[in-house]
Design an enzyme around this catalytic site. Structure first.
Site, PDB file in Angstrom:
ATOM      1  N   LEU A  51      56.198  39.553  39.626  1.00  0.00           N
ATOM      2  CA  LEU A  51      55.450  38.423  40.055  1.00  0.00           C
ATOM      3  C   LEU A  51      55.192  37.478  39.054  1.00  0.00           C
ATOM      4  CD1 LEU A  51      52.526  39.839  42.397  1.00  0.00           C
ATOM      5  CD2 LEU A  51      54.247  38.172  43.089  1.00  0.00           C
ATOM      6  N   ASP A  52      55.048  36.199  39.302  1.00  0.00           N
ATOM      7  CA  ASP A  52      54.657  35.343  37.934  1.00  0.00           C
ATOM      8  C   ASP A  52      53.252  35.503  37.550  1.00  0.00           C
ATOM      9  OD1 ASP A  52      57.246  33.996  37.774  1.00  0.00           O
ATOM     10  OD2 ASP A  52      56.710  32.563  39.470  1.00  0.00           O
ATOM     11  N   PRO A  53      52.905  35.033  36.301  1.00  0.00           N
ATOM     12  CA  PRO A  53      51.575  35.424  35.880  1.00  0.00           C
ATOM     13  C   PRO A  53      50.452  34.523  36.913  1.00  0.00           C
ATOM     14  CG  PRO A  53      52.733  34.832  34.122  1.00  0.00           C
ATOM     15  CD  PRO A  53      53.814  34.660  35.211  1.00  0.00           C
ATOM     16  N   ALA A  55      50.594  34.096  39.889  1.00  0.00           N
ATOM     17  CA  ALA A  55      50.759  34.639  41.452  1.00  0.00           C
ATOM     18  C   ALA A  55      49.925  35.819  41.428  1.00  0.00           C
ATOM     19  CB  ALA A  55      52.176  34.965  41.834  1.00  0.00           C
TER      20      ALA A  55
END
Length: 232
Positions: A51-53, A55
């Site tokens: 997961l992106d930071p 998100a």
């Protein structure tokens, strides 16, 4: 209470990743907690899907022998909810970078939004964002992007199983998406704006499901740490 042996034999842990944390940071904190609380010198641990930071939401973390199941878990369908901002784009397709272009939105109404959704259902060709961890010529795309280099990115096949608009309050549009492995919701945001002859970027993203695993059953990383009983 789970024992050190339980974690070595294998666990699938449902974690609700906080905003601004990388997936690596979450896993690293859990590894440190397992080692320090349970007295483990070594423990295999990894996550099934980054997961992106920017998100939040469901991160499946596998320990011990269950790290062998990571590939299988990564292949499952994923559900996301979030928000598109209509009328502007950013180079990263989300809030990691500043707005670089603005577009007209006067022609956009609820009917156009719902009609545009239909274009993205089923198998689609999607180009990953330049600000992504995919490697090209051995270098991650975001490193090329930060160096100001222009890179040709190949499209990939991905599948959108469900795409639902849950709120329209322009310039914001909330959505729910169920998609296959490898789908970039940031790219979906960008392409969605473009399909309406405008622009769009992602401002909120939360992963709510991976296969049958649901974020409502997930715990915070800190709570996981607190749940570990020190081995006597």
């Amino acid at each position: 209470m789970k024992t050190a042996e339980d974690f070595q034999n294998g666990q699938i842990l449902l974690i609700d990743k906080p905003l601004h944390w990388t997936s690596f940071q979450a896993v690293n904190k859990m590894k440190w907690a397992l080692k320090s609380k349970l007295g483990l010198k070594k423990i295999k641990i990894g996550h099934a899907g980054t997961l992106d930071p920017l998100a939040t939401g469901l991160l499946l973390v596998c320990t011990g022998k269950f790290t062998k199941r990571i590939t299988e878990l990564q292949g499952q369908a994923k559900e996301y909810t979030g928000t598109f901002y209509i009328g502007a784009t950013t180079p990263s397709y989300d809030l990691e970078t500043e707005i670089d272009q603005t577009f007209p939105t006067e022609h956009i109404d609820e009917a156009l939004i719902h009609e545009t959704v239909k274009q993205f259902l089923g198998e689609i060709d999607q180009k990953p964002p330049i600000f992504s961890a995919i490697k090209k010529d051995g270098v991650r795309l975001y490193e090329h992007a930060r160096a100001g280099e222009t890179i040709e990115i190949a499209t990939r096949k991905t599948t959108i199983h469900e795409f639902e608009i849950t709120r329209i309050a322009l310039p914001e549009v909330d959505f729910r998406v169920v998609c296959s492995k490898g789908t970039y919701i940031r790219s979906l945001a960008y392409d969605f704006g473009k399909a309406m002859n405008s622009g769009s970027h992602l401002t909120v993203l939360r992963r709510t499901k991976i296969g049958d695993y649901d974020v409502t059953d997930a715990m915070d990383v800190t709570l996981f740490e607190q749940s570990l009983a020190p081995q006597l």
